[in-house]
Design a protein around this motif. Structure first.
Motif, PDB file in Angstrom:
ATOM      1  N   ILE A   1      15.709  10.163   5.663  1.00 50.65           N
ATOM      2  CA  ILE A   1      16.735  10.743   5.588  1.00 50.65           C
ATOM      3  C   ILE A   1      16.748  12.127   4.984  1.00 50.65           C
ATOM      4  CG2 ILE A   1      18.823   8.638   6.530  1.00 50.65           C
ATOM      5  CD1 ILE A   1      19.625   9.252   3.762  1.00 50.65           C
ATOM      6  N   SER A   2      15.799  12.091   4.340  1.00 48.58           N
ATOM      7  CA  SER A   2      16.044  13.611   3.320  1.00 48.58           C
ATOM      8  C   SER A   2      14.894  14.904   4.118  1.00 48.58           C
ATOM      9  CB  SER A   2      14.411  13.616   2.318  1.00 48.58           C
ATOM     10  OG  SER A   2      13.208  13.513   2.066  1.00 48.58           O
ATOM     11  N   LYS A   3      14.688  15.864   3.512  1.00 49.10           N
ATOM     12  CA  LYS A   3      14.216  17.006   4.492  1.00 49.10           C
ATOM     13  C   LYS A   3      12.354  17.449   3.990  1.00 49.10           C
ATOM     14  CE  LYS A   3      18.242  19.231   4.952  1.00 49.10           C
ATOM     15  NZ  LYS A   3      19.041  21.076   3.794  1.00 49.10           N
ATOM     16  N   VAL A   4      12.143  16.244   3.348  1.00 49.17           N
ATOM     17  CA  VAL A   4      11.061  16.382   2.591  1.00 49.17           C
ATOM     18  C   VAL A   4      10.249  14.805   3.225  1.00 49.17           C
ATOM     19  CG1 VAL A   4      10.748  18.776   1.365  1.00 49.17           C
ATOM     20  CG2 VAL A   4      11.434  16.545   0.455  1.00 49.17           C
ATOM     21  N   PRO A   5       8.921  15.240   2.991  1.00 53.48           N
ATOM     22  CA  PRO A   5       7.817  13.648   3.067  1.00 53.48           C
ATOM     23  C   PRO A   5       8.012  12.786   1.805  1.00 53.48           C
ATOM     24  CG  PRO A   5       6.523  15.672   4.558  1.00 53.48           C
ATOM     25  CD  PRO A   5       7.705  16.512   3.591  1.00 53.48           C
ATOM     26  N   VAL A   6       8.333  11.796   1.948  1.00 59.98           N
ATOM     27  CA  VAL A   6       8.642  10.715   0.761  1.00 59.98           C
ATOM     28  C   VAL A   6       7.342   9.659   0.520  1.00 59.98           C
ATOM     29  CG1 VAL A   6       9.602   9.049  -0.152  1.00 59.98           C
ATOM     30  CG2 VAL A   6      10.468  11.395   0.961  1.00 59.98           C
ATOM     31  N   THR A   7       6.911   9.690  -0.509  1.00 59.62           N
ATOM     32  CA  THR A   7       5.796   8.662  -0.623  1.00 59.62           C
ATOM     33  C   THR A   7       6.215   7.378  -1.001  1.00 59.62           C
ATOM     34  OG1 THR A   7       3.987  10.003  -0.664  1.00 59.62           O
ATOM     35  CG2 THR A   7       3.253   8.164  -1.040  1.00 59.62           C
TER      36      THR A   7
ATOM     37  N   LYS B   1      15.004   8.554  -3.767  1.00 61.80           N
ATOM     38  CA  LYS B   1      13.672   8.918  -2.715  1.00 61.80           C
ATOM     39  C   LYS B   1      14.679   9.333  -1.252  1.00 61.80           C
ATOM     40  CE  LYS B   1      10.139   6.630  -4.452  1.00 61.80           C
ATOM     41  NZ  LYS B   1       8.056   7.812  -4.155  1.00 61.80           N
ATOM     42  N   GLY B   2      15.601   9.516  -0.739  1.00 64.66           N
ATOM     43  CA  GLY B   2      16.023   9.807   0.392  1.00 64.66           C
ATOM     44  C   GLY B   2      16.050   8.516   1.464  1.00 64.66           C
ATOM     45  N   LEU B   3      15.803   6.947   0.973  1.00 63.46           N
ATOM     46  CA  LEU B   3      15.111   6.950   1.994  1.00 63.46           C
ATOM     47  C   LEU B   3      16.724   5.400   2.422  1.00 63.46           C
ATOM     48  CD1 LEU B   3      11.528   5.502   1.344  1.00 63.46           C
ATOM     49  CD2 LEU B   3      12.322   7.631   2.752  1.00 63.46           C
ATOM     50  N   MET B   4      16.591   4.935   3.547  1.00 65.07           N
ATOM     51  CA  MET B   4      17.109   3.720   3.380  1.00 65.07           C
ATOM     52  C   MET B   4      16.312   2.319   4.797  1.00 65.07           C
ATOM     53  SD  MET B   4      20.755   6.299   4.784  1.00 65.07           S
ATOM     54  CE  MET B   4      21.373   4.493   5.004  1.00 65.07           C
ATOM     55  N   VAL B   5      17.108   1.543   4.678  1.00 65.99           N
ATOM     56  CA  VAL B   5      16.625   0.710   4.833  1.00 65.99           C
ATOM     57  C   VAL B   5      16.931   0.896   7.021  1.00 65.99           C
ATOM     58  CG1 VAL B   5      16.552  -1.667   6.527  1.00 65.99           C
ATOM     59  CG2 VAL B   5      16.562  -1.156   3.557  1.00 65.99           C
ATOM     60  N   ALA B   6      15.875   1.035   7.465  1.00 65.24           N
ATOM     61  CA  ALA B   6      16.184   2.215   9.003  1.00 65.24           C
ATOM     62  C   ALA B   6      17.113   1.356   9.777  1.00 65.24           C
ATOM     63  CB  ALA B   6      14.983   1.934   9.928  1.00 65.24           C
ATOM     64  N   ASN B   7      17.492  -0.431   9.489  1.00 57.29           N
ATOM     65  CA  ASN B   7      18.291  -1.017  11.018  1.00 57.29           C
ATOM     66  C   ASN B   7      19.394  -1.479  10.159  1.00 57.29           C
ATOM     67  OD1 ASN B   7      16.214  -2.815   9.274  1.00 57.29           O
ATOM     68  ND2 ASN B   7      15.647  -4.310  10.784  1.00 57.29           N
TER      69      ASN B   7
ATOM     70  N   GLU C   1       1.222  -0.367  -0.053  1.00 54.10           N
ATOM     71  CA  GLU C   1       0.029  -0.430   0.088  1.00 54.10           C
ATOM     72  C   GLU C   1       0.794   1.358   0.021  1.00 54.10           C
ATOM     73  OE1 GLU C   1      -0.844  -0.341   4.334  1.00 54.10           O
ATOM     74  OE2 GLU C   1      -1.831  -1.212   3.469  1.00 54.10           O
ATOM     75  N   ALA C   2       0.403   2.304  -0.468  1.00 55.05           N
ATOM     76  CA  ALA C   2       0.869   3.447  -0.762  1.00 55.05           C
ATOM     77  C   ALA C   2       1.514   3.896   1.632  1.00 55.05           C
ATOM     78  CB  ALA C   2       0.277   4.785  -1.653  1.00 55.05           C
ATOM     79  N   VAL C   3       2.606   4.600   1.556  1.00 56.21           N
ATOM     80  CA  VAL C   3       2.740   5.418   2.665  1.00 56.21           C
ATOM     81  C   VAL C   3       3.676   6.324   2.859  1.00 56.21           C
ATOM     82  CG1 VAL C   3       4.338   3.990   4.577  1.00 56.21           C
ATOM     83  CG2 VAL C   3       3.042   2.607   3.417  1.00 56.21           C
ATOM     84  N   THR C   4       3.539   7.498   3.081  1.00 58.25           N
ATOM     85  CA  THR C   4       3.663   7.935   3.560  1.00 58.25           C
ATOM     86  C   THR C   4       5.093   8.704   4.335  1.00 58.25           C
ATOM     87  OG1 THR C   4       2.261   9.653   2.050  1.00 58.25           O
ATOM     88  CG2 THR C   4       3.996  11.089   3.349  1.00 58.25           C
ATOM     89  N   ILE C   5       6.403   8.843   4.239  1.00 63.36           N
ATOM     90  CA  ILE C   5       7.057   8.811   6.016  1.00 63.36           C
ATOM     91  C   ILE C   5       7.870  10.295   6.167  1.00 63.36           C
ATOM     92  CG2 ILE C   5       9.062   7.899   6.466  1.00 63.36           C
ATOM     93  CD1 ILE C   5       8.881   5.339   4.376  1.00 63.36           C
ATOM     94  N   GLU C   6       7.015  10.802   7.152  1.00 59.77           N
ATOM     95  CA  GLU C   6       8.063  12.403   6.887  1.00 59.77           C
ATOM     96  C   GLU C   6       9.824  11.809   7.532  1.00 59.77           C
ATOM     97  OE1 GLU C   6       5.945  14.647   7.188  1.00 59.77           O
ATOM     98  OE2 GLU C   6       4.134  13.311   6.611  1.00 59.77           O
TER      99      GLU C   6
ATOM    100  N   TRP D   1      12.753  11.927   8.991  1.00 62.12           N
ATOM    101  CA  TRP D   1      14.047  11.148   9.819  1.00 62.12           C
ATOM    102  C   TRP D   1      12.639  10.749  10.666  1.00 62.12           C
ATOM    103  CZ3 TRP D   1      18.312  10.851   8.934  1.00 62.12           C
ATOM    104  CH2 TRP D   1      18.897  11.829   8.697  1.00 62.12           C
ATOM    105  N   ALA D   2      11.554   9.870   9.857  1.00 61.98           N
ATOM    106  CA  ALA D   2      10.948   9.019  10.617  1.00 61.98           C
ATOM    107  C   ALA D   2      11.164   8.288  10.121  1.00 61.98           C
ATOM    108  CB  ALA D   2       9.262   9.411  10.646  1.00 61.98           C
TER     109      ALA D   2
END
Length: 129
Positions: A98-104, A69-75, A31-36, A38-39
């Protein structure tokens, strides 16, 4: 190697290797997920996978996720044990923005890759000499 899976929805694709030389298969978002910024979010894949005995399922980042996308696997990596395959054991990928904007992440978007690795359990013996 034949792997049993359960898709939680018919729209969830069966994991696929995208090139003949690929050692890992892609996992997609159910499903679509938006990540704020540093969240951390758990992104569901819609899959329950029966990892074969003597193996672990390793979940790793796709190399294109941070620059695109500015996303990383957190663990760092995820480890799916052989006994994590019950009806409620959907594989979810922890992603950190890890970006400065929300990413979907859109439904069906490739978010991680998985590979089965043969494991051997250690037997401990004290003494280094």
């Amino acid at each position: 190697m034949r792997i049993k899976i359960h898709r939680l929805s018919p729209s969830v694709p069966v994991p696929a290797y995208h090139t003949p030389g690929a050692v890992a298969f892609d996992l997609t978002a159910r499903e679509a997920v938006t990540i704020e910024p540093w969240a951390i979010a758990l992104v569901p894949t819609g899959l329950v996978v029966a990892t074969p005995p003597g193996h672990a399922l390793i979940i790793a980042a796709r190399s294109s996720l941070p620059p695109k996308k500015g996303l990383m696997v957190a663990n760092g990596i995820g480890i799916i044990d052989q006994d994590y395959c019950g009806p409620n054991d959907e594989i979810k990928v922890q992603l950190v923005n890890i970006s400065k904007v929300p990413v979907t992440i859109e439904q069906g978007e490739r978010i991680a890759q998985g590979m089965f690795v043969k494991i051997e359990k250690a037997e401990w013996e004290e003494g280094l000499t």
